[in-house]
Design a protein around this motif. Sequence first.
Motif, PDB file in Angstrom:
ATOM      1  N   ILE A 180      -1.014  -3.789  14.575  1.00 24.79           N
ATOM      2  CA  ILE A 180       0.375  -3.768  15.027  1.00 24.79           C
ATOM      3  C   ILE A 180       1.178  -3.032  13.969  1.00 24.79           C
ATOM      4  CG2 ILE A 180       2.389  -5.107  15.728  1.00 24.79           C
ATOM      5  CD1 ILE A 180      -0.021  -5.508  17.563  1.00 24.79           C
ATOM      6  N   VAL A 181       1.823  -1.947  14.356  1.00 22.49           N
ATOM      7  CA  VAL A 181       2.738  -1.244  13.457  1.00 22.49           C
ATOM      8  C   VAL A 181       4.121  -1.833  13.685  1.00 22.49           C
ATOM      9  CG1 VAL A 181       3.690   0.985  12.793  1.00 22.49           C
ATOM     10  CG2 VAL A 181       1.311   0.819  13.570  1.00 22.49           C
ATOM     11  N   MET A 182       4.760  -2.311  12.617  1.00 24.92           N
ATOM     12  CA  MET A 182       6.012  -3.051  12.765  1.00 24.92           C
ATOM     13  C   MET A 182       7.093  -2.499  11.825  1.00 24.92           C
ATOM     14  SD  MET A 182       6.750  -7.173  12.543  1.00 24.92           S
ATOM     15  CE  MET A 182       5.583  -7.569  13.819  1.00 24.92           C
ATOM     16  N   ALA A 202      -8.174   0.200  10.243  1.00 24.08           N
ATOM     17  CA  ALA A 202      -7.704  -0.016  11.607  1.00 24.08           C
ATOM     18  C   ALA A 202      -8.386   0.932  12.580  1.00 24.08           C
ATOM     19  CB  ALA A 202      -6.196   0.190  11.666  1.00 24.08           C
ATOM     20  N   ASP A 203      -8.509   0.480  13.809  1.00 26.85           N
ATOM     21  CA  ASP A 203      -8.989   1.308  14.908  1.00 26.85           C
ATOM     22  C   ASP A 203      -7.760   1.957  15.543  1.00 26.85           C
ATOM     23  OD1 ASP A 203      -9.909   2.425  17.240  1.00 26.85           O
ATOM     24  OD2 ASP A 203     -10.975   0.648  17.931  1.00 26.85           O
ATOM     25  N   PRO A 204      -7.572   3.273  15.394  1.00 23.98           N
ATOM     26  CA  PRO A 204      -6.351   3.907  15.897  1.00 23.98           C
ATOM     27  C   PRO A 204      -6.212   3.849  17.409  1.00 23.98           C
ATOM     28  CG  PRO A 204      -7.961   5.564  15.256  1.00 23.98           C
ATOM     29  CD  PRO A 204      -8.515   4.239  14.802  1.00 23.98           C
ATOM     30  N   LYS A 205      -7.302   3.545  18.117  1.00 22.11           N
ATOM     31  CA  LYS A 205      -7.235   3.433  19.568  1.00 22.11           C
ATOM     32  C   LYS A 205      -6.791   2.049  20.014  1.00 22.11           C
ATOM     33  CE  LYS A 205     -10.816   6.939  20.334  1.00 22.11           C
ATOM     34  NZ  LYS A 205     -12.151   7.228  20.920  1.00 22.11           N
ATOM     35  N   ARG A 206      -6.615   1.146  19.043  1.00 17.98           N
ATOM     36  CA  ARG A 206      -6.179  -0.225  19.364  1.00 17.98           C
ATOM     37  C   ARG A 206      -4.944  -0.557  18.544  1.00 17.98           C
ATOM     38  NH1 ARG A 206     -10.134  -4.700  18.789  1.00 17.98           N
ATOM     39  NH2 ARG A 206     -10.986  -3.615  16.968  1.00 17.98           N
ATOM     40  N   ALA A 207      -3.858   0.178  18.839  1.00 18.45           N
ATOM     41  CA  ALA A 207      -2.612  -0.003  18.101  1.00 18.45           C
ATOM     42  C   ALA A 207      -1.460  -0.218  19.072  1.00 18.45           C
ATOM     43  CB  ALA A 207      -2.335   1.215  17.225  1.00 18.45           C
ATOM     44  N   ILE A 257       6.340   6.553  10.189  1.00 15.66           N
ATOM     45  CA  ILE A 257       5.728   5.320  10.700  1.00 15.66           C
ATOM     46  C   ILE A 257       4.328   5.604  11.243  1.00 15.66           C
ATOM     47  CG2 ILE A 257       5.942   3.535  12.479  1.00 15.66           C
ATOM     48  CD1 ILE A 257       9.059   3.988  12.208  1.00 15.66           C
ATOM     49  N   SER A 258       4.201   6.632  12.072  1.00 17.42           N
ATOM     50  CA  SER A 258       2.884   6.952  12.646  1.00 17.42           C
ATOM     51  C   SER A 258       1.934   7.532  11.606  1.00 17.42           C
ATOM     52  CB  SER A 258       3.032   7.904  13.839  1.00 17.42           C
ATOM     53  OG  SER A 258       3.817   9.032  13.502  1.00 17.42           O
ATOM     54  N   ASP A 259       2.465   8.143  10.536  1.00 21.60           N
ATOM     55  CA  ASP A 259       1.600   8.594   9.442  1.00 21.60           C
ATOM     56  C   ASP A 259       0.921   7.397   8.773  1.00 21.60           C
ATOM     57  OD1 ASP A 259       2.176  11.259   9.831  1.00 21.60           O
ATOM     58  OD2 ASP A 259       3.769  11.336   8.325  1.00 21.60           O
ATOM     59  N   GLY A 260       1.586   6.252   8.776  1.00 19.68           N
ATOM     60  CA  GLY A 260       0.973   5.034   8.234  1.00 19.68           C
ATOM     61  C   GLY A 260      -0.203   4.579   9.072  1.00 19.68           C
ATOM     62  N   LEU A 261      -0.087   4.695  10.396  1.00 17.42           N
ATOM     63  CA  LEU A 261      -1.206   4.348  11.277  1.00 17.42           C
ATOM     64  C   LEU A 261      -2.387   5.282  11.012  1.00 17.42           C
ATOM     65  CD1 LEU A 261      -2.485   2.869  13.670  1.00 17.42           C
ATOM     66  CD2 LEU A 261      -1.264   4.455  15.191  1.00 17.42           C
ATOM     67  N   ALA A 262      -2.107   6.574  10.854  1.00 11.91           N
ATOM     68  CA  ALA A 262      -3.177   7.533  10.564  1.00 11.91           C
ATOM     69  C   ALA A 262      -3.861   7.215   9.235  1.00 11.91           C
ATOM     70  CB  ALA A 262      -2.599   8.951  10.533  1.00 11.91           C
ATOM     71  N   VAL A 309       0.866  -1.183   0.000  1.00 13.81           N
ATOM     72  CA  VAL A 309       0.000   0.000   0.000  1.00 13.81           C
ATOM     73  C   VAL A 309       0.899   1.229   0.000  1.00 13.81           C
ATOM     74  CG1 VAL A 309      -1.896  -1.164   1.189  1.00 13.81           C
ATOM     75  CG2 VAL A 309      -0.159   0.037   2.533  1.00 13.81           C
ATOM     76  N   ASN A 310       0.324   2.373  -0.318  1.00 11.64           N
ATOM     77  CA  ASN A 310       1.084   3.626  -0.335  1.00 11.64           C
ATOM     78  C   ASN A 310       0.306   4.719   0.380  1.00 11.64           C
ATOM     79  OD1 ASN A 310       1.947   2.096  -3.002  1.00 11.64           O
ATOM     80  ND2 ASN A 310       3.601   3.520  -2.513  1.00 11.64           N
ATOM     81  N   TYR A 311       1.032   5.590   1.062  1.00  9.07           N
ATOM     82  CA  TYR A 311       0.411   6.738   1.726  1.00  9.07           C
ATOM     83  C   TYR A 311       1.399   7.898   1.711  1.00  9.07           C
ATOM     84  CZ  TYR A 311       3.123   5.147   5.809  1.00  9.07           C
ATOM     85  OH  TYR A 311       4.130   4.767   6.661  1.00  9.07           O
ATOM     86  N   LYS A 312       0.918   9.075   2.061  1.00  9.34           N
ATOM     87  CA  LYS A 312       1.755  10.262   2.106  1.00  9.34           C
ATOM     88  C   LYS A 312       2.232  10.539   3.532  1.00  9.34           C
ATOM     89  CE  LYS A 312       1.467  11.709  -2.236  1.00  9.34           C
ATOM     90  NZ  LYS A 312       2.668  11.785  -3.127  1.00  9.34           N
ATOM     91  N   ALA A 313       3.521  10.860   3.646  1.00  7.95           N
ATOM     92  CA  ALA A 313       4.037  11.332   4.926  1.00  7.95           C
ATOM     93  C   ALA A 313       3.574  12.768   5.149  1.00  7.95           C
ATOM     94  CB  ALA A 313       5.555  11.259   4.924  1.00  7.95           C
ATOM     95  N   GLY A 314       3.807  13.287   6.349  1.00 10.78           N
ATOM     96  CA  GLY A 314       3.352  14.628   6.680  1.00 10.78           C
ATOM     97  C   GLY A 314       3.895  15.704   5.766  1.00 10.78           C
TER      98      GLY A 314
END
Length: 639
Positions: free
Chosen positions: A410-412, A483-488, A470-475, A382-387
């Motif tokens: 799980i962010v790994m 994903a549920d961001p409150k369960r990471a 890394i956290s931009d991927g979670l967002a 997958v692809n996403y944009k950083a801040g």
Amino acid sequence: MVATAIIAAPAFAAEPPPLSLYGSLPGVERAAMSASGARVALIGRVGEKRTLVLLDEAKKPLRAVDLGDAKVRGLYWAGDDRVLLYKSDTTNLGAGFTTDRAELFTMLVIPVGQEKPWIVFDHNERITGGVQGFYGIQQREGRYYGYFGGITLEGDFRSTPYLRTTDPMLYEVDLVTGKTLEIARRYEGEGFRDWLIGNDGKVRAWLDFEARSGKWEVQNAKGQRIAQGVNRLGQVSLVGLGGTPGTVILAEEPEGQDGRWTEIPESGGEAKEIMVGTNVDHAYFDENSRQFIGWREEADRPAYHFSDAFRQKVANATVKAFPGLSVHIQGWNDAFDKLLVMTEGVGDPQTWWRVNIRTGAAGELGVSYPMDAGSVGPMQMVNYKAGDGLDIAAVLTLPPGREAKNLPVIVMPHGGPTARDYPGFDWWVQALASRGYAVLQPNFRGSDGYGVAFRRAGNREWGRKMQSDISDGLAWLAAQGIADPKRACIVGASYGGYAALAGVTLQQGLYRCAVAVAGVSDVAKLVATDLRASAYDKTMKAALAEEIGAKTDLKAISPVAFAARADAPVMLIHGKDDLRVPFEQSKAMDAALRAAGKPVELVVLPGEDHYLSRSATRLAMLEALVRFVTAHNPPDAGR
């Protein structure tokens, strides 16, 4: 950004496979094919024992060798009659060295028959420290020879041999008799020397690098200089003999410039830049001529390029035979009509094959993680944009049989940091996915595989933009509803372990827990340890400053200095024999968190190195990880 289409997870059995299936060493972990293709060497589990098995064309066992807890680093054939097994051991060095312990390498020669295996240099009392570099195998007049670096004791018959330097000589070793012949001298000075061997068993060229100045030069067999330059970071190496007869290939990454390969005439003259605009993951050389014949492209799935039309046709047909999977060509015979292949991907937990091009048959040799296809968590890029707008690629693995909606995650982040993750079967990831988690593996800036500029974008960004990538991927996962961001939770090893600790200290409010396996907590201390081990090598010092930052900046990116800010429970897992990231890194973080009154658990892996090479401790790590994550971030939505 347009959302990536998410692959559906296949139906799977209600009960996931046991953690021991993932945590134990794989059923097949390494393989090699003999020169004719009639024989294959496999390393894997036979019953509960880790074993080297030699098979004939009908899969009949020819020999089996119990490997115990050997840390295998390579497996090679010399013809059809003997196998070379490259392994390492953690060794205490004693006084007089720049470090207390080192990983020493050994090459074991194993005949196919019942002759006793033997160790290269084992009976040469003037060579110490095992094998210091492996330069390949060559057939000459019906015999096979291996080429190895070895530390040589000084002195003659009038004096006791003594150790003057740890810079190795180059030796030729007869792989039948064990007879050793010195063929090239060591580097005299502060730096290193690298050699290229021709098909006649003689040195064709060598590279000398001077650490103090960064000056390097390449000389031909006659000792004539054919190339020279300056590279302060030591990013220069000999790749091999060129595809054009009478040339050698040099790889260099000048400061501030893209990396390049040049083909240099051995007789001297103008060098020619080759492979322009390519992203080379691995170079291939002919087993007999030792010349460059092709390369594997760095991509999400392996892609192969050969200069010879027949080899290219064979590679294309092999990849086509396994649609939708990553096809790893692990070896081939001299005729290139029998190949050894490993496949992995959606529904495939790493399957090993012997492919016969002439007959079109693919015979299965074994599976690394034997489970049904429905138990394999589907993975994709997958692809996403950083801040700051930088494009980031990541591997997303979904839990089998669950809808990609509002999942615990799980962010790994990977180790390295100059490495990357691929959409293949990863035993850590699959174990977590089997328990109900989506797993995101971001290839943050500084990762390998996306060009020099992307890798250099990570310089001096530890704990900063590399961390926010890394956290931009979670967002992004949360914005897609996956994903549920409150369960990471955040989990990682080595640099990934550093990122896990930074995720709950340098960053705040993102994760319910963090697990760091062999993680870095004190960056300044790690840099000091690396410099001491290198005898304060100037090239090492410059490279570390370029990648991580100046000494005065390192406390600001060290999680141990911010333990009091930890906002989630932390698990630290570390091998006592880790030489890459010393055990003291986790011990210091554990003490700092306890002093700050923060919840922390330290899991010690006795006898384990940085790479989780042993079966028992590998499983112990996984069981501790899953126990901790499921306690603090339960996979079922009802909790």
